[in-house]
Design a protein around this motif. Structure first.
Motif, mmCIF file in Angstrom:
data_model
loop_
_atom_site.group_PDB
_atom_site.id
_atom_site.type_symbol
_atom_site.label_atom_id
_atom_site.label_comp_id
_atom_site.label_asym_id
_atom_site.label_seq_id
_atom_site.Cartn_x
_atom_site.Cartn_y
_atom_site.Cartn_z
ATOM 1 N N ALA A 183 30.403 35.669 37.102
ATOM 2 C CA ALA A 183 29.493 34.660 36.557
ATOM 3 C C ALA A 183 29.194 34.785 35.160
ATOM 4 N N GLY A 184 28.963 33.869 34.298
ATOM 5 C CA GLY A 184 28.413 33.991 32.986
ATOM 6 C C GLY A 184 29.520 34.244 31.968
ATOM 7 N N ASN A 185 30.923 34.270 32.342
ATOM 8 C CA ASN A 185 32.043 34.574 31.494
ATOM 9 C C ASN A 185 32.220 33.297 30.479
ATOM 10 N N GLY A 186 32.697 33.581 29.391
ATOM 11 C CA GLY A 186 32.764 32.866 28.252
ATOM 12 C C GLY A 186 34.245 32.072 28.361
ATOM 13 N N GLY A 187 35.096 32.316 29.556
ATOM 14 C CA GLY A 187 36.450 31.737 29.726
ATOM 15 C C GLY A 187 36.360 31.440 31.271
ATOM 16 N N GLN A 188 37.429 31.339 31.733
ATOM 17 C CA GLN A 188 37.659 31.261 33.316
ATOM 18 C C GLN A 188 37.092 32.530 33.967
ATOM 19 N N GLY A 189 36.377 31.966 35.197
ATOM 20 C CA GLY A 189 35.764 32.999 35.941
ATOM 21 C C GLY A 189 36.977 33.943 36.551
ATOM 22 N N ALA A 219 35.994 28.023 37.575
ATOM 23 C CA ALA A 219 35.716 29.150 38.544
ATOM 24 C C ALA A 219 36.845 29.867 38.752
ATOM 25 N N LEU A 220 38.070 29.433 39.067
ATOM 26 C CA LEU A 220 39.342 30.007 39.238
ATOM 27 C C LEU A 220 40.427 29.030 38.893
ATOM 28 N N GLN A 221 41.114 29.590 37.930
ATOM 29 C CA GLN A 221 42.383 28.938 37.357
ATOM 30 C C GLN A 221 43.700 29.543 37.625
ATOM 31 N N ILE A 222 44.701 28.878 37.957
ATOM 32 C CA ILE A 222 45.994 29.112 38.127
ATOM 33 C C ILE A 222 47.005 28.598 37.280
ATOM 34 N N THR A 240 28.822 24.257 37.036
ATOM 35 C CA THR A 240 28.071 23.188 36.633
ATOM 36 C C THR A 240 28.302 22.969 34.933
ATOM 37 N N GLY A 241 29.263 23.861 34.516
ATOM 38 C CA GLY A 241 29.418 23.996 33.061
ATOM 39 C C GLY A 241 30.535 22.944 32.576
ATOM 40 N N GLY A 242 31.337 23.372 31.605
ATOM 41 C CA GLY A 242 32.379 22.676 31.111
ATOM 42 C C GLY A 242 33.746 22.650 32.009
ATOM 43 N N GLY A 243 33.636 23.695 33.075
ATOM 44 C CA GLY A 243 34.903 23.844 33.565
ATOM 45 C C GLY A 243 34.637 23.004 35.270
ATOM 46 N N GLY A 244 35.816 23.312 35.698
ATOM 47 C CA GLY A 244 35.697 22.741 37.053
ATOM 48 C C GLY A 244 35.693 23.962 38.424
ATOM 49 N N VAL A 245 36.132 23.566 39.438
ATOM 50 C CA VAL A 245 36.206 24.863 40.558
ATOM 51 C C VAL A 245 37.444 25.587 40.568
ATOM 52 N N ILE A 246 38.580 25.013 41.147
ATOM 53 C CA ILE A 246 39.854 25.494 41.097
ATOM 54 C C ILE A 246 40.771 24.354 40.262
ATOM 55 N N SER A 247 41.561 25.255 39.290
ATOM 56 C CA SER A 247 42.497 24.560 38.416
ATOM 57 C C SER A 247 43.982 25.189 38.750
#
Length: 266
Positions: A183-189, A219-222, A240-247
């Motif tokens: 949590a709270g990381n500046g890029g992808q989880g 939250a997670l990106q591949i 709930t930030g700028g990203g999504g859940v799984i990309s």
């Protein structure tokens, strides 16, 4: 003013206990360096420095047959842990239990062989903290030097507030992340780079948790590429930030994403 606090070189059955290192040489200092050896046990060791004069690493492992660290704190270094076997060198069977890789200038833990023939393998970190690094909390990088990282496992890691990604896996194989919070990381989880294969993410919470806010990215990106033979299961994925859940931009085979709360595969 230490440059290398303790060096272990071609010896076996070594115990380092209750050590305290402060104020190492900025940029190049190493508190504990393992150049080779087996059955090395490090317990209850504290490394801390000023934020303006961080040494290179709290612990640096270049080659080994068995290193265990228990209840150690690698704090305010450029890299809390640095595993970087060179040409023909092997790091195997590193165990970390209840350790803190915290407030480091660049990485909490970086595994990056410095040569194509360097190998890091069969290692496990259990209930460790990788937080507040300048870039990434955990980096497994076999891509930069076309090297081998095989069989790293993280059980219940806590990965918070890093400047870039929480966990970044680049072409390491047989990687497992089981449980824990990101949590709270500046890029992808969690980021799995192009053509990264054979990894499992099971039961991880990625997103706001424990009073810490969302990851800036997903939250997670591949990444795009032929990432095959992976399983993402039973996770709690929130953003709930700028990203999504799984990309997932991968196009490989045997790609399973099942029973993840917060993610609708349809």
């Amino acid at each position: 003013g230490w440059w290398v606090g303790v060096k272990v070189n071609a010896v076996s059955s070594v115990t380092l206990r209750h050590l305290h290192f402060e104020a190492g040489v900025a940029a190049s200092g190493i508190a504990v360096q393992v150049n080779s050896g087996a059955n090395v046990l490090i317990q209850d060791t504290l490394v801390t420095n000023s934020s303006g004069a961080r040494p290179l690493a709290g612990i640096n492992i270049v080659a080994c047959g068995d290193v265990s660290m228990e209840c150690c704190q690698w704090i305010q270094c450029a890299n809390g842990g640095l595993i970087n076997p060179g040409a023909g060198q092997v790091v195997t069977s590193v165990r970390g239990v209840n350790c803190f890789f915290d407030n480091c200038g660049t990485y909490g833990l970086i595994v990056q062989p410095s040569s194509a023939t360097g190998t890091a393998q069969r290692s496990q970190f259990t209930q460790c903290w990788f937080s507040s690094a300048g870039t990434t909390g955990i980096l497994l990088d076999a891509a930069s030097n076309s090297s081998t990282i095989d069989g790293f496992e993280f059980i219940a890691p806590e990965v918070y507030l890093n400047g870039s990604h929480g966990i970044n896996v680049q072409k390491a194989i047989n990687t497992k992340i089981i449980g824990g919070k990101v949590a709270g990381n500046g890029g992808q989880g969690m980021l799995f780079g192009a053509n990264t294969v054979s990894f499992d993410v099971i039961g991880v919470t990625s997103g706001p948790v424990s009073g810490i806010t969302f990851n800036t990215g997903n939250a997670l990106q591949i990444a795009a590429g032929t990432s095959s033979n992976f399983l993402i299961a039973g996770c709690e994925l929130r953003n709930t930030g700028g990203g999504g859940v799984i990309s997932d931009s991968s196009t490989g085979t045997n790609r399973r994403k099942i029973d993840n709360r917060g993610y609708n595969p349809a």
